[in-house]
Enzyme design. Sequence first.
Site, PDB file in Angstrom:
ATOM      1  CB  CYS A  89      -5.509 -19.310 142.158  1.00 32.03           C
ATOM      2  SG  CYS A  89      -5.252 -19.852 140.461  1.00 32.03           S
ATOM      3  CG  HIS A 190      -9.532 -21.392 143.209  1.00 36.53           C
ATOM      4  ND1 HIS A 190      -9.344 -20.026 143.261  1.00 36.53           N
ATOM      5  CD2 HIS A 190      -8.971 -21.792 142.048  1.00 36.53           C
ATOM      6  CE1 HIS A 190      -8.699 -19.623 142.183  1.00 36.53           C
ATOM      7  NE2 HIS A 190      -8.450 -20.678 141.430  1.00 36.53           N
ATOM      8  CD  GLU A 192     -11.668 -19.338 146.226  1.00 39.07           C
ATOM      9  OE1 GLU A 192     -10.891 -19.830 147.063  1.00 39.07           O
ATOM     10  OE2 GLU A 192     -11.330 -19.051 145.071  1.00 39.07           O
TER      11      GLU A 192
END
Lengths: 211, 315
Positions: A89, A190, A192
Amino acid sequence: MVDAPAAGAGAPAVGVLALQGDVAENLAMLRHAGARATPVRRPSDLDGLDGILVPGGESTTIGKLAAMYGLLEPLRERLAAGLAAFGTCAGAILLARGAVLHDGRPSDQPLLGGLDMVARRNAFGRQIASFEADVDVAGVDGGPMRAVFIRAPWFEELGADVRVLAAVETPLGARVVVARRGRVLASAFHPELTHDDRLHRLFVGIASTPT
Amino acid sequence: MGRPVAGRPRRTQVSTVSEQTAPIHGSDRVKRGMADMLKGGVIMDVVTAEQAVVAERAGAVAVMALERVPADIRAHGGVARMSDPDVVEAIMRAVSVPVMAKVRIGHFVEAQVLQAVGVDYVDESEVLTPADEAHHCDKHAFTVPFVCGATNLGEALRRIGEGAAMIRSKGEAGTGNVVEAVRHMRAITGGIRHLSRLAPEERYAAAKELGAPADLVAEVAETGRLPVVLFTAGGIATPADAALMMQLGADGVFVGSGIFKSADPAGRARAIVEATTYFDAPEVVAKVSRGLGEAMAGIEMGTLGDADRLAGRGW
């Protein structure tokens, strides 16, 4: 996909640029993926790294702090010398050659470069347009990734040697959201946030392969 | 928008065949994830587009659009409401960072208006005059995410139960005095530590005492943290204040009156940004604390009557 080695003496050393953003999640994901992961906030933190992860956050803030604290030039030099890099991002924006705003106006902000492409910031729209969806990523086995896009960019004007690993359909047509050139990987979403470490494992594999 | 695509957008060595699942907007993950991206950053109160540009140039991760900063709300009195949508839109046009805006507690129509305007985050805030003395907004009903203030763990978990995707300790806005922010941050983090020591069967009584949903109490006891990002607010006026709150466990900092009520807003804003990133590096906090000129004057808590305390608003 290259299997990541178990963390230990032979594990690659990967830094996470820790100026602002979701640093802790990426450190945890990299460790889970087999890397020795450390935060990077000063130029000396770059010594001995096999790779750098530039996390999600606010790209203008991260870029300004990187400039103020003397990290921009050392990072640019190391990227030019072949340091493995993964940006998610905001991190992907920072790894791009250029950045434009949602409406195409140039975005005047410090970038690291490394990937021959232009990142269009907030390309899908503001936060109310943020979304999650399943996305297949080329080279990532085991089915689609649940991809969370937060005020996300997409990637345009890709250089001839930049490979498209994933794209999503938009009203304007297909738009690139994961791209790779050599040792540099960029994702508009993302990984994560979903604790799916397959892209992090891909990156750790890249970082553990000699230049 | 954002439907995964089969095929490939341009010539490439690899195919990108994707599942045709519909994109989902406004999920908890999308709302909470937005706050994750603000971590380690400073969110600054601004009342004009010009101030928003100063904040962005100083490195703010987001700006909070409001009609008057809390210090002026205190000074001028009257009912404090959501900002004029024209002002909010002017700020949205002026900066590329996320724009937040405040609504009165329980005023779900102000929140509907801000969602229609397209702000990135809504702050259901005790700094404005409450519109409902019993109920907060049902934040699950919105696509736009909400941040809410809390003075303790029970209040934080009630707000999360209502759908808040981010929490900030309340502090006492518009005072330039960090003491209440410290009190509230310690109450929240201390409450979490207490829960994590309880036996599983003791969590139900704890939920009752906290006035909080039992499932959230169990989750916090297991993980040792809130399920959303925890910022701090209310009285932060100096770089050292910001670093203090970060060392006490805040994920990031809201600064309200402290910047644009000081002698050098641009310099102070940048110094607070640097102190928030390097919060555990005293030499950096020392460097950025030099030569900033006057901080906002500030108010001692003992001089504030109960009616002047904003942190008591919220239920």
